[in-house]
Design a protein around this motif. Structure first.
Motif, mmCIF file in Angstrom:
data_model
loop_
_atom_site.group_PDB
_atom_site.id
_atom_site.type_symbol
_atom_site.label_atom_id
_atom_site.label_comp_id
_atom_site.label_asym_id
_atom_site.label_seq_id
_atom_site.Cartn_x
_atom_site.Cartn_y
_atom_site.Cartn_z
ATOM 1 N N ASP A 1 1.569 13.305 10.861
ATOM 2 C CA ASP A 1 2.579 12.675 10.012
ATOM 3 C C ASP A 1 2.882 13.441 8.722
ATOM 4 O OD1 ASP A 1 0.109 12.300 8.983
ATOM 5 O OD2 ASP A 1 0.208 10.122 8.850
ATOM 6 N N PHE B 1 -3.714 -0.023 6.927
ATOM 7 C CA PHE B 1 -3.146 1.296 7.204
ATOM 8 C C PHE B 1 -4.232 2.349 7.421
ATOM 9 C CE2 PHE B 1 0.664 -0.710 5.676
ATOM 10 C CZ PHE B 1 1.641 -0.131 6.457
ATOM 11 N N THR B 2 -5.351 2.192 6.723
ATOM 12 C CA THR B 2 -6.477 3.100 6.968
ATOM 13 C C THR B 2 -6.927 2.966 8.411
ATOM 14 O OG1 THR B 2 -7.193 2.834 4.680
ATOM 15 C CG2 THR B 2 -8.791 3.753 6.196
ATOM 16 N N GLY C 1 -1.067 9.444 12.851
ATOM 17 C CA GLY C 1 -2.255 9.830 12.094
ATOM 18 C C GLY C 1 -3.104 10.780 12.936
ATOM 19 N N TYR D 1 0.825 -1.206 0.000
ATOM 20 C CA TYR D 1 0.000 0.000 0.000
ATOM 21 C C TYR D 1 0.863 1.262 0.000
ATOM 22 C CZ TYR D 1 -0.988 3.879 3.070
ATOM 23 O OH TYR D 1 -0.988 5.130 3.632
ATOM 24 N N SER E 1 -6.263 10.938 13.805
ATOM 25 C CA SER E 1 -7.148 10.375 14.827
ATOM 26 C C SER E 1 -6.359 9.742 15.958
ATOM 27 C CB SER E 1 -8.058 9.323 14.199
ATOM 28 O OG SER E 1 -8.682 9.843 13.065
ATOM 29 N N VAL E 2 -5.179 9.231 15.627
ATOM 30 C CA VAL E 2 -4.357 8.568 16.643
ATOM 31 C C VAL E 2 -3.859 9.586 17.647
ATOM 32 C CG1 VAL E 2 -2.295 7.193 17.059
ATOM 33 C CG2 VAL E 2 -3.649 6.805 14.999
ATOM 34 N N ASN F 1 -10.493 8.847 2.954
ATOM 35 C CA ASN F 1 -11.576 8.340 3.786
ATOM 36 C C ASN F 1 -12.287 9.364 4.659
ATOM 37 O OD1 ASN F 1 -11.551 5.304 3.370
ATOM 38 N ND2 ASN F 1 -9.396 5.732 3.749
ATOM 39 N N ARG F 2 -11.657 10.522 4.879
ATOM 40 C CA ARG F 2 -12.277 11.468 5.799
ATOM 41 C C ARG F 2 -13.427 12.226 5.145
ATOM 42 N NH1 ARG F 2 -7.599 14.656 8.881
ATOM 43 N NH2 ARG F 2 -9.038 16.335 8.420
ATOM 44 N N VAL G 1 -4.338 7.771 3.092
ATOM 45 C CA VAL G 1 -5.557 7.142 3.612
ATOM 46 C C VAL G 1 -6.514 8.145 4.242
ATOM 47 C CG1 VAL G 1 -4.759 4.804 3.934
ATOM 48 C CG2 VAL G 1 -4.336 6.469 5.709
ATOM 49 N N GLU G 2 -5.979 9.161 4.904
ATOM 50 C CA GLU G 2 -6.887 10.116 5.545
ATOM 51 C C GLU G 2 -7.702 10.859 4.492
ATOM 52 O OE1 GLU G 2 -5.831 12.587 8.767
ATOM 53 O OE2 GLU G 2 -4.286 11.240 9.508
ATOM 54 N N VAL H 1 -4.038 -1.530 2.333
ATOM 55 C CA VAL H 1 -4.738 -0.238 2.311
ATOM 56 C C VAL H 1 -5.673 -0.127 3.510
ATOM 57 C CG1 VAL H 1 -6.438 1.161 1.067
ATOM 58 C CG2 VAL H 1 -4.592 0.055 -0.178
ATOM 59 N N ILE I 1 -5.159 2.000 10.974
ATOM 60 C CA ILE I 1 -4.173 2.588 11.881
ATOM 61 C C ILE I 1 -4.307 4.105 11.874
ATOM 62 C CG2 ILE I 1 -1.709 2.958 12.265
ATOM 63 C CD1 ILE I 1 -1.257 0.138 11.072
ATOM 64 N N SER I 2 -4.414 4.647 10.673
ATOM 65 C CA SER I 2 -4.388 6.091 10.517
ATOM 66 C C SER I 2 -5.649 6.765 11.046
ATOM 67 C CB SER I 2 -4.211 6.410 9.036
ATOM 68 O OG SER I 2 -3.712 7.665 8.882
ATOM 69 N N LEU I 3 -6.793 6.134 10.818
ATOM 70 C CA LEU I 3 -8.052 6.728 11.256
ATOM 71 C C LEU I 3 -8.489 6.195 12.619
ATOM 72 C CD1 LEU I 3 -10.179 6.620 7.989
ATOM 73 C CD2 LEU I 3 -8.816 8.497 8.859
ATOM 74 N N PHE I 4 -7.674 5.297 13.180
ATOM 75 C CA PHE I 4 -7.992 4.742 14.484
ATOM 76 C C PHE I 4 -9.319 4.010 14.426
ATOM 77 C CE2 PHE I 4 -7.659 5.217 19.192
ATOM 78 C CZ PHE I 4 -6.366 4.766 19.244
ATOM 79 N N SER J 1 -6.639 10.901 19.825
ATOM 80 C CA SER J 1 -6.995 9.989 20.922
ATOM 81 C C SER J 1 -5.979 10.087 22.046
ATOM 82 C CB SER J 1 -7.030 8.543 20.428
ATOM 83 O OG SER J 1 -7.924 8.415 19.383
ATOM 84 N N LEU K 1 1.418 9.190 2.270
ATOM 85 C CA LEU K 1 1.161 10.599 1.982
ATOM 86 C C LEU K 1 2.341 11.278 1.286
ATOM 87 C CD1 LEU K 1 -1.136 12.546 2.503
ATOM 88 C CD2 LEU K 1 0.005 13.255 4.589
ATOM 89 N N PHE L 1 -11.793 -1.015 9.885
ATOM 90 C CA PHE L 1 -10.917 -1.115 8.716
ATOM 91 C C PHE L 1 -9.745 -2.052 9.013
ATOM 92 C CE2 PHE L 1 -12.589 2.985 6.890
ATOM 93 C CZ PHE L 1 -12.953 2.437 5.686
#
Lengths: 243, 302
Positions: free
Chosen positions: B36, A198-199, B65, A186, B67-68, B170-171, B166-167, A195, A201-204, B71, B196, A208
Motif C-alpha cells: 500500500d 487497522f493494525t 498491507g 485513526y 502481511s496481507v 508495530n513491526r 500501523v506497520e 488504530v 487488518i494491516s498486520l493480519f 498471506s 501511511l 489486534f
C-alpha cells in the motif's frame, strides 16, 4: 401465539449461543490478550475514542436540536428545505471523504475527526426533532392556545415533552452510528480504537482486530442502553410509546 | 433483424474467447500483488505492463498491507509480488537481520523454498526504513543520529511526538526494534498512528516531531527533511526482489527473464525520481510506469 413464542425463544437462544461461541473461540485463541498485555495503550485508545464520540455528539445535539426547534416555528418554516438539505448533504458524503476534505482545512488530528463526526451526527438528530414536533396533534396546540399559553410555554410544556421520545431516538441513532464511524478517525491520526482495528487488518493479526473491534461494539451497545435509560427519565409518562 | 446479424460474429467470438481462457488455451494468466505505498504501486504496474506485452493476462491486487499480501502469496491468491529481503527475513520469518544484501537474499530464498515460494531477480533498489525530522528542528535540538534522538527522548520524556503508519509502529524490524536497539521509548501517547500517506505531511505541518519513512520516499526531497543517521546500523538492507509462487514459476519460467529486465534497470535514484513524479507532481502511477518503461526500451511505444 405459542408457536410464535417458541420461534422467538429459539431465535433468542441460538443468538446467545452464537455470541457465547464467538467469545469462547476468541478467548481460547488469545485474541483478547492485547487488552491486558498492552493495557496502557488500550486505555489510551479507549479514552480517545470516547472523547471523539462525546465531543462530536454533544456539539451535534447543541446545534441540531435548536435548529430543529427553530425550523418548526411558523416564521422559519420556509427555510426548512434549505436546512434539511444541508443536513442531508452532511450525511450523504462518505465519512472517509469528509475526513479527507477536512484535512486541507483543519489539518490532521483530533479536531478534524470531531468535525467530521459532528457533520455526520447532525442529520438524524435534526430530522427526528422536526418529525417529533410535527407529529404533535394540532388540536393539542389549539387547546393550549385556548388556555392562554404563550408560544414559549407551548414549546416547553407541550411540544418538547411530546417530541422528547422522537428527539432522543434521533440522538441514540446518531451516537451509535458515531461510535462505529469514530473507528475511522485513526486514518487522520486522531487515535481511537480504530488504530487497533487497522493494525489488525494491516498486520493480519486477529488479536489486534478483535481487541479493537469488540470494545467498539460493546461501547455502542452500552451507549444505546444508557440512552434508553435516559429516555425513561426524560420522556413524560403520557408521551411514552408502548414497546 | 439486421442488427441481430451484425451481433452474431461478436457473440460467437465472445463465446469462443471465453472458452479459450476457460479451458486454458493460450490463456497465460498471472496475478500480481502489491503493498500500500507508491513504490509498490509502480513496481506492480510496471510488472503488469511487461507481462501483458508478453501475452499474459494480468490481474492486479494492490494496496494491501505487507502481511496481507504475503498471506495471499502463500495461499495462492496472488502469484507474484515485489518483496523486500529485510521484510521477509524479519517480519515473515522472524530471523535476525543480516547486513550483507546477497547473504540476506540467499537466506530468504532458502527459507522460503519450504513455503512454496521462489525468490529471484534481486534489484539494487534498497528501500530501507529511515527516521526523519524537520531540518530546522533537528538542528535546533542537535539531533543528527538515532543515538542523539534516543538521548533527547530519555532526557525529555513525553516531549517529542512521532507519526507512524500501523506497520512501522508495530513491526519488530521498525519502530519497536529501533527503540530496543537505541534504548529509549516514545511512549504510547506520543506515537500518533495514521494512514501511511499522511505521516510525512503531518511532520511537515509541525503536528509531530519525528516520522518514519522509506529511503526511496519522495517526501524527503519534497519537504527537505533531515534523515537521522542510523549510527548503530539497526536497519538492515531491504532490497526489492521478485517473490513468486513456485508452481507458477515452473509453469511460466519466462517470467524470470521478463522481470529480470526490470530488476537490472532499476536503482534507488530512479525509484526516488519515479516516486517523486507520482507523489509530488501528482502524475498517475500508470503513466509514470508506462513512460519510464518506454524510455528505457523495455516496452514498445504504442
Amino acid at each position: 401465539m405459542n408457536k410464535q413464542k417458541l420461534i422467538g425463544n429459539i431465535v433468542k437462544v441460538s443468538l446467545y449461543a452464537l455470541v457465547a461461541a464467538f467469545f469462547i473461540w476468541a478467548i481460547s485463541n488469545h485474541y483478547f490478550d492485547y487488552i491486558f498485555s498492552e493495557k496502557e495503550t488500550f486505555l489510551n485508545l479507549l479514552k480517545q475514542h470516547i472523547q471523539l464520540v462525546l465531543v462530536s455528539s454533544l456539539l451535534a445535539i447543541l446545534i441540531a436540536v435548536p435548529a430543529g426547534i427553530l425550523i418548526t416555528r411558523p416564521k422559519f418554516r420556509k427555510a426548512e428545505w434549505l436546512v434539511s438539505n444541508f443536513a442531508n448533504l452532511g450525511q450523504t458524503i462518505p465519512s472517509l471523504a469528509v475526513l479527507a476534505l477536512m484535512i486541507s482545512i483543519l489539518g490532521i488530528g483530533f479536531q478534524t475527526a470531531v468535525f467530521a463526526l459532528f457533520i455526520y451526527s447532525i442529520l438524524p438528530i435534526f430530522r427526528n426533532t422536526v418529525a417529533g414536533i410535527d407529529s404533535i396533534d394540532k388540536n393539542m396546540i389549539d387547546a393550549a392556545k385556548g388556555m392562554g399559553m404563550k408560544p414559549l410555554q407551548i414549546l416547553f410544556r407541550i411540544e418538547l415533552p411530546n417530541a422528547a421520545y422522537s428527539i432522543l431516538a434521533g440522538i441514540r441513532t446518531a451516537v451509535v452510528l458515531n461510535i462505529g464511524t469514530a473507528a475511522l478517525a485513526y486514518v487522520i491520526g486522531a487515535g481511537g480504537l480504530g488504530v487497533w482495528i487497522f493494525t489488525g487488518i494491516s498486520l493480519f493479526d486477529n488479536g489486534f482486530l478483535i481487541s479493537g473491534a469488540i470494545p467498539v461494539t460493546l461501547l455502542a451497545i452500552l451507549a444505546d442502553y444508557l440512552l434508553r435509560k435516559l429516555e425513561y427519565v426524560i420522556v413524560p409518562k403520557g408521551a411514552r410509546r408502548l414497546e | 433483424m439486421h442488427k441481430l446479424f451484425k451481433l452474431v460474429p461478436l457473440i460467437i467470438s465472445a463465446v469462443l474467447l471465453s472458452a479459450c481462457s476457460g479451458f486454458g488455451f493460450g490463456g497465460k494468466e498471472v496475478t500480481v500483488g502489491g503493498k500500500d505505498f507508491t513504490e509498490q504501486y509502480l513496481l506492480s504496474e510496471m510488472t503488469g505492463f511487461l507481462l501483458q506485452e508478453e501475452g499474459f493476462k494480468v490481474n492486479q491486487m494492490n494496496n494491501l498491507g505487507s502481511s496481507v499480501v504475503r498471506s495471499a502469496l502463500e495461499n495462492g491468491q496472488v502469484d507474484m509480488m515485489w518483496e523486500y529481503t529485510g521484510t521477509a527475513l524479519m517480519t515473515y520469518m522472524g530471523q535476525e537481520p543480516i547486513p550483507d544484501p546477497q547473504q540476506a537474499f540467499q537466506k530468504v530464498k532458502d527459507l522460503d523454498s519450504e513455503n512454496g515460494i521462489h525468490w529471484m531477480n534481486m534489484s539494487p533498489v534498497n528501500n530501507t526504513f529511515v527516521l526523519v525530522m524537520q531540518s530546522e528542528q533537528a538542528e535546533e535540538l542537535g539531533i543528527k543520529t538515532l543515538s542523539d534522538l534516543a538521548a533527547y527522548v530519555n532526557e525529555h520524556p513525553g516531549e517529542l511526538t512521532m507519526a507512524a503508519g500501523v506497520e512501522f509502529a508495530n513491526r519488530a524490524d521498525a519502530l519497536p526494534g529501533v527503540e530496543k536497539t537505541y534504548g529509549f521509548e516514545f511512549g504510547t501517547e506520543q506515537i500518533k498512528q495514521m494512514d501511511l500517506g499522511l505521516t510525512q505531511r503531518s511532520l511537515n505541518d509541525g503536528l509531530v516531531d519525528v516520522t518514519g519513512a522509506s529511503a526511496t520516499d519522495a517526501s524527503i526531497k519534497r519537504y527537505n527533511f533531515t534523515v537521522l543517521e542510523d549510527d548503530k546500523q539497526f536497519f538492515p538492507p531491504y532490497y526489492a526482489a521478485v517473490s513468486i509462487n513456485q508452481e507458477v514459476h515452473e509453469e511460466y519460467p519466462e517470467i524470470e527473464e521478463i522481470t529480470a529486465r526490470l530488476a537490472e534497470k532499476l536503482n534507488d535514484d530512479i525509484m526516488r525520481e519515479l516516486n517523486y513524479q507520482v507523489d509530488v507532481e501528482g502524475q498517475s502511477v500508470s503513466v509514470v510506469a508506462h513512460d519510464w518503461l518506454v524510455e528505457n526500451g523495455l516496452l514498445a511505444d504504442k
